[in-house]
Design a protein around this motif. Structure first.
Motif, PDB file in Angstrom:
ATOM      1  N   VAL A  96      47.109  61.078  51.891  1.00  0.00           N
ATOM      2  CA  VAL A  96      45.811  61.160  51.196  1.00  0.00           C
ATOM      3  C   VAL A  96      45.955  61.915  49.880  1.00  0.00           C
ATOM      4  N   ASP A 102      45.625  60.311  45.899  1.00  0.00           N
ATOM      5  CA  ASP A 102      44.663  60.863  44.947  1.00  0.00           C
ATOM      6  C   ASP A 102      45.348  61.319  43.660  1.00  0.00           C
ATOM      7  N   SER A 147      46.755  58.405  41.551  1.00  0.00           N
ATOM      8  CA  SER A 147      45.667  57.693  40.878  1.00  0.00           C
ATOM      9  C   SER A 147      45.198  58.454  39.646  1.00  0.00           C
ATOM     10  N   ASP A 148      45.115  59.781  39.745  1.00  0.00           N
ATOM     11  CA  ASP A 148      44.703  60.598  38.595  1.00  0.00           C
ATOM     12  C   ASP A 148      45.688  60.472  37.436  1.00  0.00           C
ATOM     13  N   ALA A 170      41.820  52.265  42.884  1.00  0.00           N
ATOM     14  CA  ALA A 170      41.854  53.713  42.673  1.00  0.00           C
ATOM     15  C   ALA A 170      41.183  54.093  41.354  1.00  0.00           C
ATOM     16  N   CYS A 177      37.738  54.636  41.865  1.00  0.00           N
ATOM     17  CA  CYS A 177      37.470  55.699  42.852  1.00  0.00           C
ATOM     18  C   CYS A 177      37.448  55.220  44.301  1.00  0.00           C
ATOM     19  N   LEU A 225      40.038  54.848  47.085  1.00  0.00           N
ATOM     20  CA  LEU A 225      41.433  55.242  47.305  1.00  0.00           C
ATOM     21  C   LEU A 225      42.069  54.615  48.548  1.00  0.00           C
ATOM     22  N   GLU A 258      46.033  54.607  49.548  1.00  0.00           N
ATOM     23  CA  GLU A 258      46.483  55.322  50.748  1.00  0.00           C
ATOM     24  C   GLU A 258      47.302  54.398  51.645  1.00  0.00           C
TER      25      GLU A 258
END
Length: 199
Positions: free
Chosen positions: A122, A126, A129-130, A177, A180, A182, A186
């Motif tokens: 997880v 995240d 993706s950022d 992603a 938003c 995810l 994942e």
């Protein structure tokens, strides 16, 4: 003439073309794509693992190692705005600041050390993706980011392999992603992150 990133005419491309200027003077995209894949695959084997801290400079050094034989600007932050389909990446003037925030968050999370596999999946989805939204380079972001995340995941104590991830699955996960969602990313990392590395 917009290219696949929606940039159009820019200093990175040969005049009147969407082909990126390159050291081999290749002027057609399929040949350049092939050269890029082969050269970066060879170069990837020479990128050494280092423990944290990781930062934008570390990612730039990976990119430089992968693409220095092909692009003069390897490892340099892009200077043009970029979009891919409906995904608009971070504007150049904000990239360093945004990347700094992301790496600071990773440092606060102690680079995910001590996490179990489920939590790691997880957290990595995240963080990946950022960083992908920052998209700091004109080309080759995915390959450089994947090596950065190999190092991050191995440092956290787990095996990582990208084999078995289909290109379409990867693209869909990145698009989701960006919006938003995810779950698909994942699922990718569920496949990629292996067992704990035995000491």
């Amino acid at each position: 003439m917009p290219d696949k990133y929606g940039v159009g005419e820019d200093a990175y491309c040969y005049a009147g073309s969407t082909v990126l200027r390159n050291k081999l003077e290749i002027r057609d995209e399929p040949t350049l794509d092939e050269a890029e894949q082969q050269l970066s695959a060879i170069a990837a084997a020479s990128v050494e693992f280092n423990p944290p801290p990781y930062d934008l400079s570390y990612l730039q050094n990976i990119h430089r190692a992968l693409f220095c034989d092909l692009f003069e600007w390897a490892g340099e932050l892009r200077t043009v705005g970029m979009a891919k389909q409906a995904s608009r990446f971070c504007q150049p003037e904000y990239m360093e600041k945004e990347a700094e925030k992301i790496f600071a968050k990773l440092a606060t999370a102690n680079w995910f050390e001590g996490m179990d596999r489920a939590d790691l999946i997880v957290a990595v989805a995240d963080a990946y993706s950022d960083i992908n939204v920052v998209h700091p380079f004109r080309e080759g972001n995915g390959r450089a980011q994947r090596i950065l995340f190999e190092h991050l995941i191995m440092n956290a104590g787990f095996e990582i392999s990208w084999w078995g991830i289909e290109k379409d699955e990867w693209i869909c996960a990145n698009i989701a992603a960006y919006n938003c969602v995810l779950g698909p990313m994942e699922k990718v990392f569920e496949k990629c992150i292996g067992q704990a590395i035995q000491p």
